[in-house]
Design a protein around this motif. Structure first.
Motif, short mmCIF file in Angstrom:
data_model
loop_
_atom_site.label_atom_id
_atom_site.label_comp_id
_atom_site.label_asym_id
_atom_site.label_seq_id
_atom_site.Cartn_x
_atom_site.Cartn_y
_atom_site.Cartn_z
N THR A 172 0.86 -1.20 0.11
CA THR A 172 -0.11 -0.06 0.15
C THR A 172 0.95 1.31 0.04
O THR A 172 0.68 2.32 -0.65
CB THR A 172 -0.83 0.24 1.12
OG1 THR A 172 -1.77 -1.22 1.05
CG2 THR A 172 -1.89 1.28 1.21
N ASP A 173 1.98 1.14 0.93
CA ASP A 173 2.73 2.26 1.13
C ASP A 173 3.53 2.58 -0.36
O ASP A 173 3.92 3.81 -0.97
CB ASP A 173 3.70 2.36 2.07
CG ASP A 173 3.02 3.25 3.25
OD1 ASP A 173 1.85 3.50 3.41
OD2 ASP A 173 3.89 3.38 4.21
N LEU A 174 4.11 1.59 -0.89
CA LEU A 174 5.16 1.56 -2.07
C LEU A 174 4.38 1.65 -3.42
O LEU A 174 4.92 2.38 -4.26
CB LEU A 174 6.18 0.44 -1.91
CG LEU A 174 7.01 0.52 -0.93
CD1 LEU A 174 7.68 -0.73 -1.01
CD2 LEU A 174 7.73 1.78 -0.49
N LEU A 175 3.37 0.90 -3.73
CA LEU A 175 2.56 0.84 -4.86
C LEU A 175 1.10 1.50 -4.84
O LEU A 175 0.74 1.74 -6.16
CB LEU A 175 2.75 -0.58 -5.37
CG LEU A 175 3.92 -1.22 -5.45
CD1 LEU A 175 3.90 -2.76 -5.72
CD2 LEU A 175 5.01 -0.52 -6.49
N GLY A 176 0.54 1.55 -3.83
CA GLY A 176 -0.71 1.99 -3.89
C GLY A 176 -1.71 0.68 -3.41
O GLY A 176 -1.25 -0.38 -3.93
N TRP A 177 -2.77 1.23 -3.11
CA TRP A 177 -3.71 -0.05 -2.51
C TRP A 177 -4.21 -1.00 -3.47
O TRP A 177 -4.44 -2.27 -3.42
CB TRP A 177 -5.04 0.50 -1.58
CG TRP A 177 -5.76 1.37 -2.45
CD1 TRP A 177 -5.98 2.75 -2.60
CD2 TRP A 177 -6.97 0.82 -3.44
NE1 TRP A 177 -6.91 3.17 -3.75
CE2 TRP A 177 -7.75 2.04 -4.04
CE3 TRP A 177 -7.60 -0.43 -3.70
CZ2 TRP A 177 -8.69 1.91 -4.88
CZ3 TRP A 177 -8.69 -0.15 -4.48
CH2 TRP A 177 -9.24 0.81 -5.17
N GLU A 178 -4.28 -0.49 -4.96
CA GLU A 178 -4.78 -1.42 -6.09
C GLU A 178 -3.92 -2.57 -6.04
O GLU A 178 -4.58 -3.54 -6.45
CB GLU A 178 -4.81 -0.53 -7.30
CG GLU A 178 -5.58 0.77 -7.42
CD GLU A 178 -4.96 1.85 -6.76
OE1 GLU A 178 -5.56 3.05 -6.92
OE2 GLU A 178 -3.86 1.85 -6.11
N TRP A 179 -2.68 -2.18 -5.75
CA TRP A 179 -1.77 -3.46 -5.93
C TRP A 179 -1.71 -4.47 -5.05
O TRP A 179 -1.19 -5.71 -5.21
CB TRP A 179 -0.39 -3.04 -6.16
CG TRP A 179 -0.07 -2.29 -7.19
CD1 TRP A 179 -0.21 -1.21 -7.80
CD2 TRP A 179 0.33 -2.97 -8.44
NE1 TRP A 179 0.02 -0.62 -8.89
CE2 TRP A 179 0.38 -1.92 -9.59
CE3 TRP A 179 0.72 -4.36 -8.83
CZ2 TRP A 179 0.73 -2.14 -10.76
CZ3 TRP A 179 1.00 -4.67 -10.00
CH2 TRP A 179 0.93 -3.32 -11.41
N ILE A 180 -2.53 -4.26 -3.95
CA ILE A 180 -2.90 -5.41 -2.89
C ILE A 180 -3.79 -6.93 -3.67
O ILE A 180 -3.67 -7.71 -3.36
CB ILE A 180 -3.30 -5.12 -1.79
CG1 ILE A 180 -4.82 -4.69 -1.89
CG2 ILE A 180 -2.46 -4.18 -0.97
CD1 ILE A 180 -5.28 -4.06 -0.62
N PHE A 181 -4.59 -6.08 -4.73
CA PHE A 181 -5.27 -6.84 -5.46
C PHE A 181 -4.75 -7.41 -6.75
O PHE A 181 -4.59 -8.71 -7.52
CB PHE A 181 -6.78 -6.30 -5.87
CG PHE A 181 -7.44 -5.97 -4.63
CD1 PHE A 181 -7.87 -6.94 -3.84
CD2 PHE A 181 -7.42 -4.71 -4.45
CE1 PHE A 181 -8.73 -6.44 -2.61
CE2 PHE A 181 -8.35 -4.15 -3.29
CZ PHE A 181 -8.64 -4.92 -2.30
#
Length: 483
Positions: A172-181
């Motif tokens: 979340t901190d490095l790439l953004g919340w979208e990338w957790i999906f």
């Protein structure tokens, strides 16, 4: 419960262990890891999701709860459907849905889109999880190899649940919340490519297939209504008329389900499966494990961010010790369970849960990671791996292959229903005991929540002790000896 050290003739599948079975286990473990990971990975990403999509505080919880609702509600139905239609076939359908819903979650352009995508993702997980466990059970004969495989599989799932805080915060901190999906996409694609190579189909023969529609509707409805009730209760109150009405509706559906199953020629859940004391006790303990794990994770993440003011990435890295102890203890438990039995190991795990939670009751408003979190995370993490392995073996010992999907669905449903209930209960306790605002008031509420975890661990220990004192069936006695 019938001994299943040999393959049951009523199911199709390999007559001898295939040489690729350990590679197949790796594929099934990857599925379990992603299912467990996505159940909680959104916890640390929720502030970012709220800021981007404009969620209110009350509606934001559905990013987490939507997954739990469809997952827990559909597990039993999915597990039995896999027994009838084919474990591998349903597993592939689940992976395809998981991939598609992960894409939709990451690309969500509105609150409604994300919640709907999370509901679909939970449904896909409800298909993947019991089918993966059923495939494991039909690939490995009961005994030391299956115990070892179950230890690895459950340890992987437990690691996924604890690693969710680590991975979710950093991503979340490095790439953004979208990338957790989006992280799910390559993993799901690789799984789909390997299924035809590594997994063999297994199911109940066509001549014995039938489907209990009434049982399916009432059991799914009861699970969905129950989970919805406990998810909404912290917001509207446990004594609110809507909460009471939902709980009453769930009870009525359960009663109808029992009546239908007793009269059904081919019940969705044959009640003979509950003649096993280890299956019943194992699933009761799994409910407690789910309550403890999700409740603890919510409390510790809120304390770290709201009181200690850790960023998601700092707190995520701080949970590395927690996750490592989880996977280490799972491997140790997998070895010793064959020597001293899963009953003793389950009791030891519940005691560790209690000690870890008790350590966390000493958190302070002006604390630090090493003085307030580190030791508690280590002990609680060791409890997660230990209990997951022992309790899963307890719940699945002696289950014949034709009921593998059903038993797996019950076991998974027990964990996730427990998780939904646990997060709701500890959140409610924390809110009740938070008198005012500021770090000191928040800490007092979180301390009360951790005391609730201590009480839950005590309940789990009592169940484990009762199981330990019960007579040991022949199939259970054979497990340590075979090892």
């Amino acid at each position: 419960m019938a001994q299943s050290s040999e393959k049951n003739p009523s199911t199709t599948g390999p007559s001898k262990p295939p040489p690729s079975r350990w590679a197949a286990l790796g594929l099934l473990c990857a599925a379990m890891f992603m299912v467990a990971l996505d159940g909680q990975i959104v916890i640390l990403a929720m502030p970012s999701i709220q800021a981007d999509l404009g969620f209110s505080v009350s509606s934001l919880q559905w990013v987490l709860s939507g997954y739990l609702l469809s997952f827990g509600g559909l597990l039993l139905l999915a597990g039995r459907a896999a027994d009838l239609l084919g474990h591998r076939r349903l597993f592939v359908i689940g992976v395809v849905l998981f991939l598609a819903s992960s894409v939709l979650c990451g690309a969500a352009w509105s609150q409604e889109t994300l919640i709907i995508a999370r509901l679909v993702q939970g449904a896909s997980a409800a298909i993947m999880s019991p089918t993966a466990l059923a495939l494991l059970m039909t690939t490995f004969d009961e005994g030391p190899d299956r115990n070892r495989a179950l230890a690895i599989w459950t340890g992987t799932g437990a690691f996924g649940a604890t690693a969710a805080l680590l991975i979710g915060g950093v991503v979340t901190d490095l790439l953004g919340w979208e990338w957790i999906f989006y992280l799910n996409i390559p993993v799901a694609a690789v799984m789909l490519a390997l299924v035809p190579v590594l997994l063999r189909e297994s199911h109940t023969p066509a001549t014995e297939r039938s489907f209990d529609l009434g049982g399916a509707i009432t059991s799914t409805g009861a699970a969905v209504v129950l989970i919805y009730a406990v998810v909404e209760a912290p917001n509207i109150g446990w004594g609110h008329s809507r909460t009471i009405g939902l709980l009453a509706a769930a009870a009525v559906l359960v009663a109808l389900f029992v009546v239908i199953e007793k009269k059904s020629v081919a019940p969705l859940v044959p009640f003979r499966i509950f003649k096993s004391s280890s299956l019943v006790s194992g699933n009761l303990m799994m409910i407690v494990v789910g309550m403890l794990l999700l409740g603890f994770n919510v409390l510790v993440s809120l304390y770290a961010q709201q009181v200690l003011l850790f960023t998601p990435v700092i707190f995520g890295l701080g949970t590395l010790a927690y996750a490592l102890m989880d996977i280490l203890s799972a491997n140790v438990a997998g070895v010793i369970v064959g020597k001293i039995g899963y009953r003793v190991v389950a009791l030891a795990g519940m005691v560790l849960f209690g000690i870890g939670s008790l350590l966390m009751t000493a958190i302070s408003a002006d604390g630090s990671y090493f003085s307030d979190l580190f030791v508690g995370l280590l002990v609680f993490g060791s409890a997660v791996g230990t209990c997951f392995v022992a309790v899963s073996i307890a719940a699945l010992t002696g289950v014949p292959d034709e009921d593998a999907g059903l038993a797996s669905g019950i076991n998974n449903a027990a964990f996730w229903i427990g998780g939904a209930l646990g997060s709701a209960v500890v959140s409610t306790v924390a809110v009740i005991y938070t008198k005012g605002t500021g770090p000191a008031a928040l800490t007092e509420g979180f301390q009360a929540g951790f005391w609730t975890c201590v009480a839950l661990a005590a309940v789990g220990a009592v169940i484990a002790l009762i199981l330990l004192l019960l007579p040991q069936p022949a199939e259970e006695e054979a497990l340590p000896a075979a090892h």
